[in-house]
Motif scaffolding. Structure first.
Motif, PDB file in Angstrom:
ATOM      1  N   HIS A 110       0.708  -1.112   0.176  1.00 16.86           N
ATOM      2  CA  HIS A 110      -0.330  -0.710  -0.079  1.00 16.86           C
ATOM      3  C   HIS A 110       0.912   0.862  -0.210  1.00 16.86           C
ATOM      4  N   TYR A 111       1.780   0.749   1.125  1.00 15.97           N
ATOM      5  CA  TYR A 111       2.927   2.639   0.868  1.00 15.97           C
ATOM      6  C   TYR A 111       3.121   2.978  -0.681  1.00 15.97           C
ATOM      7  N   MET A 114       0.197   4.734  -2.332  1.00 13.56           N
ATOM      8  CA  MET A 114       0.125   6.291  -2.220  1.00 13.56           C
ATOM      9  C   MET A 114       1.184   6.980  -2.568  1.00 13.56           C
TER      10      MET A 114
ATOM     11  N   TRP B  28      -6.692   0.883   7.695  1.00 13.22           N
ATOM     12  CA  TRP B  28      -5.596   0.373   8.366  1.00 13.22           C
ATOM     13  C   TRP B  28      -5.197  -0.427   9.676  1.00 13.22           C
ATOM     14  N   ASN B  32      -5.700  -3.829   7.825  1.00 14.37           N
ATOM     15  CA  ASN B  32      -4.341  -3.697   6.660  1.00 14.37           C
ATOM     16  C   ASN B  32      -4.797  -3.188   5.139  1.00 14.37           C
ATOM     17  N   PHE B  33      -5.552  -2.455   5.338  1.00 19.36           N
ATOM     18  CA  PHE B  33      -6.118  -1.936   4.310  1.00 19.36           C
ATOM     19  C   PHE B  33      -6.501  -0.726   4.097  1.00 19.36           C
ATOM     20  N   ILE B  34      -5.690  -0.522   2.759  1.00 19.18           N
ATOM     21  CA  ILE B  34      -5.767   1.530   2.843  1.00 19.18           C
ATOM     22  C   ILE B  34      -7.083   1.457   1.898  1.00 19.18           C
ATOM     23  N   PHE B 233       0.220   4.034  11.798  1.00 17.74           N
ATOM     24  CA  PHE B 233      -0.295   2.671  10.740  1.00 17.74           C
ATOM     25  C   PHE B 233      -0.870   2.084  12.382  1.00 17.74           C
TER      26      PHE B 233
END
Lengths: 324, 285, 242
Positions: A110-111, A114, B28, B32-34, B233
């Motif tokens: 994800h980083y 983003m 998140w 563990n999800f954006i 996080f």
């Protein structure tokens, strides 16, 4: 089998694309053709890092934009032929790719995603403020060709074949990559990174390589765009919709497959042209509602895209064979 | 003096950033999800408030509640219809699901509401206070203070209530939570509802104090990423500190370099963070 | 000494999964690692394989200090491992899975493929070469994992419950396979719960409990050790076994 024997599918597709402008002549069809090729190039470039390596960039326009700006920038600032700006665009894109990938590829996926969108937006806004690069107004290319090297053609036909050549090179490189260690390592990383590491796959190094390769060709795609249109501004270079288009075309056709981006472009570019003509000015808004919807549906039901769907539904003998 | 006003203004806006970002960090940290569409959730919260005011009438409590409820429901629906199914899938599915959703929501909003900037009709919160020479629009002051209150409220909900501990249990260890009789699926749906709710309330608060258009979703979304990355996080307190800091930095950047640069500084900060301290102020690495 | 892991600890917050564990392995040995669930065996393996950074301790392999190295470096040095829950590449064929392993020492595709085919023959997976990995059942996946890691030409293999869940016939075949691999010169450390495997295959056994080694010796001696019995049963020091 050590000789390279070209598969029939490549020859057929190549033949179709070669004769297309002769069958469908006229400015309108030629325009769709070049737009299709450019979209296929960008999406195929994205595919290397997003499809094969599974690192989902949603800000790939940053590389496209640098590729698009540099040729026109060297023309405006120094009077050079725009061609000379192409390697510069590539160089900048490589640096940006490493700057984005190095810190984020060590962290969860994800980083990286983003970061790609943050960097793309950052550059887009910044470009809009900087007068040297045209700010919000943008840059223009040579109005009249000073020589063949300006690549300012009056008709679109030469562009079509140049784009086709670049697409062919990209696809050959991708096909070669699929068969070699690099391709296997990418697939392993995409599928199960931890297991790949345990087998000695140099994960960070491989991901960066994929991103750099992808960035190089995306940059070239951007350069081709600005060479052809002779104009670029922050939105048409670094805009989020450029990134969206790359992603949806690759994902619709089949991310991680050789021909997926072509299939996606073959469907979406005519569709986009059609909706734009039907709905006129407001059409582009509707197009993006449609794109958003398609992306969600792909993500939810068929992440492997249409080619994957085909594999699952088609009778056994028509299925695509895998490399190896 | 003007700088002080800028600072206070930045902190007040930052408080609202903290509120909606805590929704993002909750998801998140837990799954563990954006959510790439989180900014659009906030944007929809703003429009929900507007619709309540225009069609139903009523004051801040009414449209605040309306926005909160509407977005809570949206959050749960999105989880059940989309997120639940892509969560365990390939990264491409996960990222594209909410990325596509963001586009869908954003351009549908453009389609329905047009690209014009709107604001809420004048409410009881109009006017400007003069506190020690600093001019503060009442609406911004109230919005900021309420945002802090709601963020702290969320944190207390998570840490002091049974429901909250169940949510945290699922985020620590899904399997262990199941063995204790907690239903992870329900808790996750609840988390999405709460995340939406936080976004909705933040949207309603923003609507009282600032004009907007569908385009704000994109900026808020990225801002939320930066806040969450800075705060760490999964940490709501982290989101609170980080939100205030980002609001502050943004306002001071606008003051010193010009309004066009405020987003550049924030996004640049994000990139710097990724290089230097990806776990943020208070997060686990 | 091929592998020397000294005083290894791994803490997750305040919880110490591994607490001062030592392991010395000579080249050519085949060692068993037993202990109750949750004793920290898999975590210890993760540390040795470089999958997790250690909190304290050192790991020296073949004279190289690998304590701070990435998992890729461990693999390159010659450490291979399987996972307790098989981690095969589901969307790739059996052959492709093994080729990923083979590419470590055979960068060129044809060499890698030839080597992979040899490994498939050795492990009895040749008939399944073109099947998707996801079509294999758990025993097949476990065997594929072994083949895949074998293709990296390891000097030390860490097998994490790779023989669990097999039918008696499959178990005999699997034990024979491990023995065959050992005979080619690979040093093996095997985590198992199945006593038959430990007794027939291993010459030396270490017992793990609560993050460290509590007993070690020959298999037949270790299973009679009172401390070991207590660790497994969690009670009564006075049970005598014949």
């Amino acid at each position: 089998m050590t000789k390279f024997s070209p598969p029939w599918s490549a020859l057929i597709i190549g033949a179709i694309l070669l004769i297309y402008p002769m069958v469908f002549s006229g400015a309108f069809y030629l325009d769709i053709g070049t737009t299709f090729l450019l979209a296929a190039i960008s999406a195929s470039a994205w595919n290397i890092v997003g499809g094969y390596a599974g690192q989902v960039s949603v800000g790939h326009s940053v590389f496209y934009g640098f590729g698009a700006y540099c040729p026109l920038l060297v023309f405006q600032l120094f009077g050079w032929p725009p061609l000379a700006g192409i390697p510069i665009g590539i160089g900048v894109s490589i640096v940006v790719a490493i700057l984005i990938g190095l810190p984020t590829f060590r962290l969860t996926g994800h980083y990286f995603s983003m970061a790609t969108i943050a960097v793309a937006e950052l550059i887009r806004i910044f470009t809009g403020t900087w007068d040297l690069v045209g700010a919000a107004i943008g840059l223009q290319g040579p109005a009249v060709a000073r020589g063949w090297w300006d690549l300012t053609f009056r008709g679109e036909l030469p562009y079509y074949y140049i784009f086709l050549g670049v697409l062919a090179v990209l696809l050959v490189i991708t096909a070669m990559m699929e068969r070699r260690r690099f391709g296997y390592y990418l697939r392993a990383i995409k599928t199960r990174e931890r297991a790949a590491q345990s087998l000695g796959v140099p994960v960070l190094h491989t991901k960066i390589k994929a991103l750099v390769l992808s960035a190089v060709f995306t940059s070239i795609a951007g350069s081709l765009y600005s060479l052809k249109t002779g104009f670029i501004d922050p939105e048409s270079g670094f805009g989020i919709l450029i990134s969206v288009q790359m992603v949806i075309i690759a994902a619709l056709g089949g991310a991680g497959t050789l021909y997926g981006p072509l299939l996606g472009a073959a469907i979406l570019i005519p569709l986009q042209t059609a909706t734009n003509t039907w709905f006129g000015g407001g059409g582009s808004g509707l197009t993006y509602i449609l794109y958003g919807g398609i992306i969600v549906i792909i993500a939810r039901f068929e992440p492997g895209g249409l080619l994957d769907l085909w594999d699952r539904l088609a009778p056994r003998k028509w299925r695509r064979s895998r490399a190896a | 003096m003007l700088l002080l006003q800028v600072i206070v203004g930045g902190l007040l806006l930052g408080a609202i950033y903290a509120l909606f970002s805590s929704g993002l960090t909750l998801i998140w940290g837990m799954m563990n999800f954006i959510n790439f569409a989180h900014g659009e959730f906030v944007m929809l919260g703003m429009y929900a408030a507007l619709l309540v005011v225009v069609y139903i009438g009523g004051g801040p409590a009414a449209f605040g509640f309306g926005a909160a409820m509407a977005l809570f429901i949206l959050g749960v629906v999105i989880y059940a219809g989309l997120i639940k199914h892509v969560m365990r899938g390939p990264m491409l599915s996960q990222i594209l699901s909410t990325f596509g959703l963001a586009l869908l929501l954003r351009y549908t909003a453009f389609w329905i509401f047009s690209a014009n900037f709107v604001s809420l009709p004048q409410t009881s919160l109009s006017g400007t206070l003069n506190i020690g020479g600093i001019l503060l629009p009442v609406a911004q002051l109230v919005a900021g203070i309420l945002a802090i209150a709601f963020t702290i409220g969320l944190h207390l909900l998570l840490t002091r209530t049974t429901v909250g501990s169940k949510l945290l249990a699922v985020s620590e260890d899904r399997n262990a939570a199941m063995l204790m009789g907690i239903r992870p699926d329900r808790m996750q749906a609840l988390a999405w509802g709460l995340s939406g709710c936080a976004a909705g309330i933040a949207g309603a608060l923003l609507a009282t104090a600032y004009p907007w258009s569908p385009s704000v979703g994109e900026t808020f979304g990225l801002t939320a990423f930066v806040v969450v990355a800075l705060g760490g996080f999964g940490s709501v307190p982290g989101a609170l500190y980080a939100g205030l800091i980002i609001g502050l930095i943004q306002a001071v950047s606008a003051y010193w370099f010009g309004p066009i640069y405020k987003d550049i500084v924030v996004y640049g900060l994000f990139v710097a963070l990724l290089w230097l301290r990806p776990q943020g102020l208070m997060g686990k690495a | 000494m091929l592998l020397e892991a000294k005083n290894v600890s791994k803490a997750f917050g305040s919880f110490r999964a591994v607490a001062g564990a030592d392991l010395s392995v000579e080249s050519g040995e085949i060692i068993g690692l037993i202990g109750p669930n949750g004793a920290g065996k898999s975590t210890f393996f993760n540390c040795i394989a470089g999958d997790m950074p250690v909190t304290t301790g050192t790991i020296v392999f073949d004279g190289h200090d690998l304590t701070r190295s990435a998992p890729e470096a461990h693999a390159l040095a010659g450490i291979g491992r399987t996972f307790q829950v098989p981690a095969t590449f589901e969307d790739m064929t059996v052959l492709d899975n093994v080729m990923v392993g083979a590419f470590l020492r055979h960068p060129h595709r044809n060499d890698a493929r030839d080597h992979a085919r040899q490994i498939l023959d050795l492990t009895g997976l040749a008939p399944l070469a073109n099947n998707w990995a996801r079509t294999l059942g758990t025993p097949g996946r476990k065997r594929l994992e072994i083949a895949r890691v074998l293709a990296t030409t390891p000097r030390l293999m860490l097998l994490d419950e790779s023989l669990a869940g097999l039918t008696p016939t499959e178990l005999i075949e699997a034990i024979a396979l491990v023995r065959k691999i050992h005979e080619t010169g690979v040093t093996i450390v095997i985590v198992e719960h199945i006593m038959e495997v430990i007794m027939t295959l291993t010459k030396r056994v270490l017992v793990f409990n609560q993050g460290h080694v509590i007993a070690s010796g020959k298999p037949e001696d270790v299973v009679k050790d009172e401390g070991v019995i207590e660790a497994y049963l969690g009670r009564g020091k006075h049970t005598k076994r014949g």
